[in-house]
Motif scaffolding. Sequence first.
Motif, PDB file in Angstrom:
ATOM      1  N   CYS A  65       0.803  -1.217   0.000  1.00  0.00           N
ATOM      2  CA  CYS A  65       0.000   0.000   0.000  1.00  0.00           C
ATOM      3  C   CYS A  65       0.838   1.270   0.000  1.00  0.00           C
ATOM      4  O   CYS A  65       0.298   2.372  -0.014  1.00  0.00           O
ATOM      5  N   HIS A  66       2.167   1.141   0.004  1.00  0.00           N
ATOM      6  CA  HIS A  66       3.031   2.317  -0.047  1.00  0.00           C
ATOM      7  C   HIS A  66       3.579   2.542  -1.450  1.00  0.00           C
ATOM      8  O   HIS A  66       4.366   3.458  -1.670  1.00  0.00           O
ATOM      9  N   ALA A  67       3.152   1.715  -2.413  1.00  0.00           N
ATOM     10  CA  ALA A  67       3.609   1.883  -3.792  1.00  0.00           C
ATOM     11  C   ALA A  67       2.974   3.130  -4.403  1.00  0.00           C
ATOM     12  O   ALA A  67       1.850   3.507  -4.056  1.00  0.00           O
ATOM     13  N   ASN A  68       3.715   3.761  -5.318  1.00  0.00           N
ATOM     14  CA  ASN A  68       3.199   4.946  -6.013  1.00  0.00           C
ATOM     15  C   ASN A  68       2.268   4.479  -7.122  1.00  0.00           C
ATOM     16  O   ASN A  68       2.703   4.052  -8.179  1.00  0.00           O
ATOM     17  N   PHE A  69       0.964   4.588  -6.875  1.00  0.00           N
ATOM     18  CA  PHE A  69      -0.031   4.037  -7.794  1.00  0.00           C
ATOM     19  C   PHE A  69      -0.086   4.794  -9.113  1.00  0.00           C
ATOM     20  O   PHE A  69      -0.532   4.258 -10.127  1.00  0.00           O
ATOM     21  N   THR A  70       0.348   6.049  -9.118  1.00  0.00           N
ATOM     22  CA  THR A  70       0.316   6.827 -10.357  1.00  0.00           C
ATOM     23  C   THR A  70       1.237   6.236 -11.414  1.00  0.00           C
ATOM     24  O   THR A  70       1.041   6.462 -12.608  1.00  0.00           O
ATOM     25  N   TYR A  71       2.232   5.466 -10.974  1.00  0.00           N
ATOM     26  CA  TYR A  71       3.212   4.884 -11.901  1.00  0.00           C
ATOM     27  C   TYR A  71       2.561   3.899 -12.865  1.00  0.00           C
ATOM     28  O   TYR A  71       3.027   3.717 -13.984  1.00  0.00           O
ATOM     29  N   TYR A  72       1.474   3.253 -12.455  1.00  0.00           N
ATOM     30  CA  TYR A  72       0.898   2.158 -13.231  1.00  0.00           C
ATOM     31  C   TYR A  72      -0.083   2.619 -14.305  1.00  0.00           C
ATOM     32  O   TYR A  72      -0.508   1.809 -15.127  1.00  0.00           O
ATOM     33  N   PHE A  73      -0.436   3.928 -14.303  1.00  0.00           N
ATOM     34  CA  PHE A  73      -1.415   4.414 -15.265  1.00  0.00           C
ATOM     35  C   PHE A  73      -0.941   5.723 -15.894  1.00  0.00           C
ATOM     36  O   PHE A  73      -0.141   6.459 -15.312  1.00  0.00           O
ATOM     37  N   THR A  74      -1.445   6.003 -17.072  1.00  0.00           N
ATOM     38  CA  THR A  74      -0.998   7.163 -17.843  1.00  0.00           C
ATOM     39  C   THR A  74      -1.791   8.421 -17.464  1.00  0.00           C
ATOM     40  O   THR A  74      -2.794   8.356 -16.748  1.00  0.00           O
ATOM     41  N   LYS A  75      -1.351   9.555 -18.003  1.00  0.00           N
ATOM     42  CA  LYS A  75      -2.070  10.819 -17.787  1.00  0.00           C
ATOM     43  C   LYS A  75      -3.490  10.745 -18.363  1.00  0.00           C
ATOM     44  O   LYS A  75      -4.402  11.392 -17.854  1.00  0.00           O
ATOM     45  N   ALA A  76      -3.640   9.965 -19.441  1.00  0.00           N
ATOM     46  CA  ALA A  76      -4.972   9.819 -20.045  1.00  0.00           C
ATOM     47  C   ALA A  76      -5.958   9.215 -19.057  1.00  0.00           C
ATOM     48  O   ALA A  76      -7.157   9.539 -19.085  1.00  0.00           O
ATOM     49  N   PHE A  77      -5.469   8.347 -18.166  1.00  0.00           N
ATOM     50  CA  PHE A  77      -6.342   7.762 -17.143  1.00  0.00           C
ATOM     51  C   PHE A  77      -6.635   8.777 -16.045  1.00  0.00           C
ATOM     52  O   PHE A  77      -7.795   9.025 -15.705  1.00  0.00           O
ATOM     53  N   TRP A  78      -5.586   9.370 -15.483  1.00  0.00           N
ATOM     54  CA  TRP A  78      -5.760  10.254 -14.327  1.00  0.00           C
ATOM     55  C   TRP A  78      -6.509  11.537 -14.677  1.00  0.00           C
ATOM     56  O   TRP A  78      -7.105  12.175 -13.804  1.00  0.00           O
ATOM     57  N   GLN A  93      -8.584   1.852 -26.691  1.00  0.00           N
ATOM     58  CA  GLN A  93      -9.136   3.126 -27.169  1.00  0.00           C
ATOM     59  C   GLN A  93      -8.372   4.336 -26.643  1.00  0.00           C
ATOM     60  O   GLN A  93      -8.171   5.316 -27.366  1.00  0.00           O
ATOM     61  N   LYS A  94      -7.906   4.262 -25.389  1.00  0.00           N
ATOM     62  CA  LYS A  94      -7.380   5.478 -24.742  1.00  0.00           C
ATOM     63  C   LYS A  94      -5.953   5.364 -24.220  1.00  0.00           C
ATOM     64  O   LYS A  94      -5.413   6.360 -23.737  1.00  0.00           O
ATOM     65  N   ASP A 122      -9.066  11.665 -16.753  1.00  0.00           N
ATOM     66  CA  ASP A 122     -10.439  11.339 -17.135  1.00  0.00           C
ATOM     67  C   ASP A 122     -11.283  11.146 -15.875  1.00  0.00           C
ATOM     68  O   ASP A 122     -11.130  10.150 -15.160  1.00  0.00           O
ATOM     69  N   PRO A 123     -12.180  12.092 -15.574  1.00  0.00           N
ATOM     70  CA  PRO A 123     -12.956  12.009 -14.320  1.00  0.00           C
ATOM     71  C   PRO A 123     -13.834  10.767 -14.226  1.00  0.00           C
ATOM     72  O   PRO A 123     -14.122  10.287 -13.122  1.00  0.00           O
ATOM     73  N   GLU A 124     -14.277  10.235 -15.358  1.00  0.00           N
ATOM     74  CA  GLU A 124     -15.114   9.040 -15.334  1.00  0.00           C
ATOM     75  C   GLU A 124     -14.290   7.797 -15.003  1.00  0.00           C
ATOM     76  O   GLU A 124     -14.724   6.930 -14.250  1.00  0.00           O
ATOM     77  N   LEU A 125     -13.101   7.707 -15.573  1.00  0.00           N
ATOM     78  CA  LEU A 125     -12.260   6.533 -15.345  1.00  0.00           C
ATOM     79  C   LEU A 125     -11.765   6.456 -13.909  1.00  0.00           C
ATOM     80  O   LEU A 125     -11.756   5.379 -13.300  1.00  0.00           O
ATOM     81  N   VAL A 126     -11.345   7.577 -13.340  1.00  0.00           N
ATOM     82  CA  VAL A 126     -10.761   7.550 -11.991  1.00  0.00           C
ATOM     83  C   VAL A 126     -11.803   7.230 -10.919  1.00  0.00           C
ATOM     84  O   VAL A 126     -11.440   6.899  -9.789  1.00  0.00           O
ATOM     85  N   LYS A 127     -13.080   7.298 -11.278  1.00  0.00           N
ATOM     86  CA  LYS A 127     -14.122   6.954 -10.305  1.00  0.00           C
ATOM     87  C   LYS A 127     -13.993   5.516  -9.817  1.00  0.00           C
ATOM     88  O   LYS A 127     -14.478   5.185  -8.729  1.00  0.00           O
TER      89      LYS A 127
END
Length: 349
Positions: A198-211, A258-259, A213-218
């Motif tokens: 739980c101390h891993a940097n979760f942002t590393y695993y996904f792209t800016k296109a994910f973060w 797609q994204k 997108d308000p619908e995806l991050v839900k």
Amino acid sequence: MASRSLSYTQLLGLLSFIFLLFTTSTTTVRVGVILHKPSAPTLPVFREAPAFRNGDQCDEADKIHIAMTLDTNYLRGTMAAVLSLLQHSTCPENLSFHFLSLPHFENDLFSSIKSTFPYLNFKIYTFDPNLVRSKISKSIRQALDQPLNYARIYLADIIPTSVDRIIYLDSDLVVVDDIEKLWHVEMEGKVVAAPEYCHANFTYYFTKAFWSDPELVKVLEGKRPCYFNTGVMVVDVGKWRRGMYTQKVEEWMTVQKQKRIYHLGSLPPFLLIFAGDIKAVDHRWNQHGLGGDNFEGKCRTLHPGPISLLHWSGKGKPWLRLDSRKPCIVDHLWAPYDLYRSSRHSLEE
């Protein structure tokens, strides 16, 4: 010099001989079209493992189901993993192996496993690569893009419905503890059990296109998203089937097409569905990352604490580094389980 002509009988015999040559080779001739049969892989040859027998306290009805893939390029790792499981098990005859392989190679792989482990309880299932070929997006490392790397997604749909729990293991690991301890983990209603971080940097695993997108991050709202490695999982396959999780993973793979929301292979969809919602088990059951990163595979040291499972996730594989005579220190922990019959082994014998 006078030319010699062939009689009709001689000509017919010559044509028959040529036809026989073609039909007995690895090529099939059909009305002038040459169709090449899939050539069998050249599999490494392994020494026969010793027989491992149950102790008096074992009940042979208490089966432990283990799933692994059979990749011809990783077969040496699979053999080492199986040996380690048997060697450290109190009831080795209770281990039931479910191997997933690509079409055409089942017979060769069956023969290889049977000759190496004559007493092993196992079955090989064919995994159709067309299930995922069109769904796979290119990742940061080619090995992660192979269809067999995605077979774990379809595991619950392939193995018998009588199996309601299974341990999935990658081929680049060895177990140095009794796997029965992991098998009996209390799932507490969860679909997946695994060590989580739980101390891993979760942002590393996904792209800016994910973060962005308000619908995806839900999908992560209300969760404490924690990383877990899908190379070591206990799966309640009954709950997986009922929850239609194969389809849920496929849906995220479609979004990725797609994204482009992540860079790694089959791991991110699992994180999007299960992160923060798995049964956490002791970290000793996945000392991962021993293969280094996904680009250079540099040497890494062991994490502090007790160890039950060593996992060479990452680019560097111990058998390749040992063969190149440039091993990492941790690779020597894998070497005792290597059953590969190399020329050096042959000379020693």
